[in-house]
Design an enzyme around this catalytic site. Structure first.
Site, PDB file in Angstrom:
ATOM      1  N   GLU A  15       0.845  -1.358  -0.024  1.00 27.80           N
ATOM      2  CA  GLU A  15       0.025   0.152  -0.073  1.00 27.80           C
ATOM      3  C   GLU A  15       0.691   1.389   0.072  1.00 27.80           C
ATOM      4  OE1 GLU A  15      -3.900  -0.565   2.302  1.00 27.80           O
ATOM      5  OE2 GLU A  15      -2.421  -2.124   3.250  1.00 27.80           O
ATOM      6  N   SER A 151      -6.915  -3.087   1.681  1.00 28.56           N
ATOM      7  CA  SER A 151      -7.126  -2.773   0.376  1.00 28.56           C
ATOM      8  C   SER A 151      -7.385  -3.789  -0.503  1.00 28.56           C
ATOM      9  CB  SER A 151      -5.986  -1.941  -0.200  1.00 28.56           C
ATOM     10  OG  SER A 151      -5.708  -0.935   0.606  1.00 28.56           O
ATOM     11  N   TYR A 222      -8.546   3.020  -5.526  1.00 30.59           N
ATOM     12  CA  TYR A 222      -8.349   4.309  -5.267  1.00 30.59           C
ATOM     13  C   TYR A 222      -8.350   5.044  -6.607  1.00 30.59           C
ATOM     14  CZ  TYR A 222      -6.874   2.179  -0.927  1.00 30.59           C
ATOM     15  OH  TYR A 222      -6.971   1.569   0.301  1.00 30.59           O
ATOM     16  N   ARG A 261     -11.099   3.535  11.079  1.00 26.70           N
ATOM     17  CA  ARG A 261     -12.293   3.285  10.321  1.00 26.70           C
ATOM     18  C   ARG A 261     -12.661   1.744  10.420  1.00 26.70           C
ATOM     19  NH1 ARG A 261     -10.752   3.233   4.833  1.00 26.70           N
ATOM     20  NH2 ARG A 261     -11.073   0.835   4.855  1.00 26.70           N
ATOM     21  N   ASP A 263     -15.124  -1.203   8.977  1.00 19.99           N
ATOM     22  CA  ASP A 263     -15.823  -1.699   7.597  1.00 19.99           C
ATOM     23  C   ASP A 263     -16.803  -2.750   8.102  1.00 19.99           C
ATOM     24  OD1 ASP A 263     -14.233  -0.186   6.120  1.00 19.99           O
ATOM     25  OD2 ASP A 263     -12.682  -1.721   5.630  1.00 19.99           O
ATOM     26  N   GLU A 277     -14.018  -5.475   9.617  1.00 22.13           N
ATOM     27  CA  GLU A 277     -12.569  -5.425   9.975  1.00 22.13           C
ATOM     28  C   GLU A 277     -12.445  -3.853  10.428  1.00 22.13           C
ATOM     29  OE1 GLU A 277      -9.219  -4.530   7.525  1.00 22.13           O
ATOM     30  OE2 GLU A 277     -10.567  -3.421   6.179  1.00 22.13           O
ATOM     31  N   ASN A 279      -9.755  -0.552  10.592  1.00 23.79           N
ATOM     32  CA  ASN A 279      -8.514  -0.057  10.044  1.00 23.79           C
ATOM     33  C   ASN A 279      -7.850   0.943  11.111  1.00 23.79           C
ATOM     34  OD1 ASN A 279      -8.626  -1.403   6.935  1.00 23.79           O
ATOM     35  ND2 ASN A 279     -10.488  -0.423   7.581  1.00 23.79           N
ATOM     36  N   GLY A 283      -7.123   5.287   5.028  1.00 21.40           N
ATOM     37  CA  GLY A 283      -6.480   6.439   3.921  1.00 21.40           C
ATOM     38  C   GLY A 283      -6.916   7.449   4.207  1.00 21.40           C
TER      39      GLY A 283
END
Ligand code: ADP
Ligand code: MG
Length: 321
Positions: A15, A151, A222, A261, A263, A277, A279, A283
């Protein structure tokens, strides 16, 4: 207050490119806020670069292994440098989907059913022979993913038993531990959480809607235009409130700090939410979800960066500076 801020970005993770984008955007914001920026593309010289730079604080804009799994945070804490975001232990828990999912399941937080195995289980213990039983319990399609990464890297949907071995090989190319997970047919949601004095605050829910593919892959995520993001997501109030609650619960469960964050999937058939999950360092690019959610809550990018810096973890107690 004018601070010397080392922005840690890049690194060797898959990433890397996303991290460089997050880092560059953070640097611009920090300069606008009047701070002195020291950009560092992390590598073997990290410790000496940090020693020389002697920053007041490090902004960790890294994604994936090393940056998000607690490694860099451990170094910063050892060096007595305060840093943004979660501390070592939360990074370790969030970056390992198997650990995080066990913690959620133990706490009664809904997460899709799963079985997780290490390479050794397959190599030395014949785990392959258990696949039919697993397939029966999870039902096809089954999602196969590496415990680490992000990602959507290494994630495959196995539609039949014949797809499973290839999917496992792909996942094992990213991590020594993989999980087989029940597939949720539904909508892709994300809840960003930031720290406020009263406690963690969930920002408006974002829905990621893939444009062409039925699954949005690494590139689609992205590249501007290939996924559309709807914020606030068009979901009913009760679902939005439940998503916010789950986001805060997971944030606290894993011990996250500063920002993170979570998800989730909203299952079409049942309206149930499942957490996939968390994070630890989501991003921060132009197309990333947390900045979009903050914007929807009236928090512009510069203000967001200012808040993340203000919430930076003090260096571990007992370390001399
Ligand atoms: N169990 C699942 N059911 C349906 N879709 C899934 C499932 N797991 C992952 N996905 C899809 O793959 C994307 C990435 O999965 P996630 O677990 O968030 O890993 P990461 O973002 O770290 O790659 C999700 O946003 C979702 O679109
Ligand atoms: Mg994800």
């Amino acid at each position: 207050m004018n601070l010397r801020v080392a922005v840690l970005k890049g690194g060797r993770s898959f990433e890397r490119q996303v991290s460089l984008k997050s880092g560059a955007r953070v640097e611009d914001a920090l300069e606008r806020l009047g701070h002195q920026v020291i950009p560092i593309d992390i590598g073997p010289q990290l410790v000496s670069q940090l020693t020389e730079a002697a920053p007041d604080v490090a902004f960790v804009a890294l994604h994936g292994p090393e940056g998000e799994d607690g490694t860099v945070q451990e170094l910063l804490e050892a060096m007595g440098i305060p840093h943004t975001g979660s501390g070592v232990s939360a990074c370790i828990r969030a970056s390992d989907k198997v650990l995080a999912k066990h913690a959620m399941r133990d706490r009664g937080i809904p997460t899709p059913d799963f079985f997780a195995f290490s390479e050794t289980a397959f190599k030395d213990l014949g785990a392959a022979q258990a696949l039919p039983a697993i397939e029966q319990r999870l039902e096809f399609p089954i999602v196969v993913k590496p415990a680490g990464q992000g990602s959507a890297l290494g994630i495959k949907f196995a539609r039949t038993a014949a797809d499973v071995p290839t999917a496992l090989v792909a996942a094992f190319s990213y991590d020594r531990k993989v999980l087989l997970e029940r597939h949720i047919v539904g909508r892709d949601l994300a809840v960003s959480v930031i720290d406020e004095t009263e406690g963690p605050r969930a920002l408006p829910v974002v829905e990621a809607v893939p444009k062409d593919e039925d699954f949005y892959d690494f590139e689609a995520r992205y590249e501007i235009g290939r996924t559309s993001f709807v914020c606030p997501a068009e979901i009913d109030e009760a679902t939005a409130a439940r998503a916010a609650e789950l986001g805060r619960d997971v944030y606290e469960l894993l011990g996250c700090a500063g920002f993170a964050r979570v998800d989730l999937m909203l299952e079409n058939a049942t309206g149930e939410l499942y957490v996939l999950e968390a994070n630890a360092i989501p991003g921060l690019t132009e197309t990333s979800l947390l900045p979009q959610a903050a914007e929807a809550a009236g928090i512009g990018f510069d203000e967001l960066v200012g808040r993340i810096i203000a919430a930076a973890q003090p260096a571990a107690a007992g370390t001399a500076r």
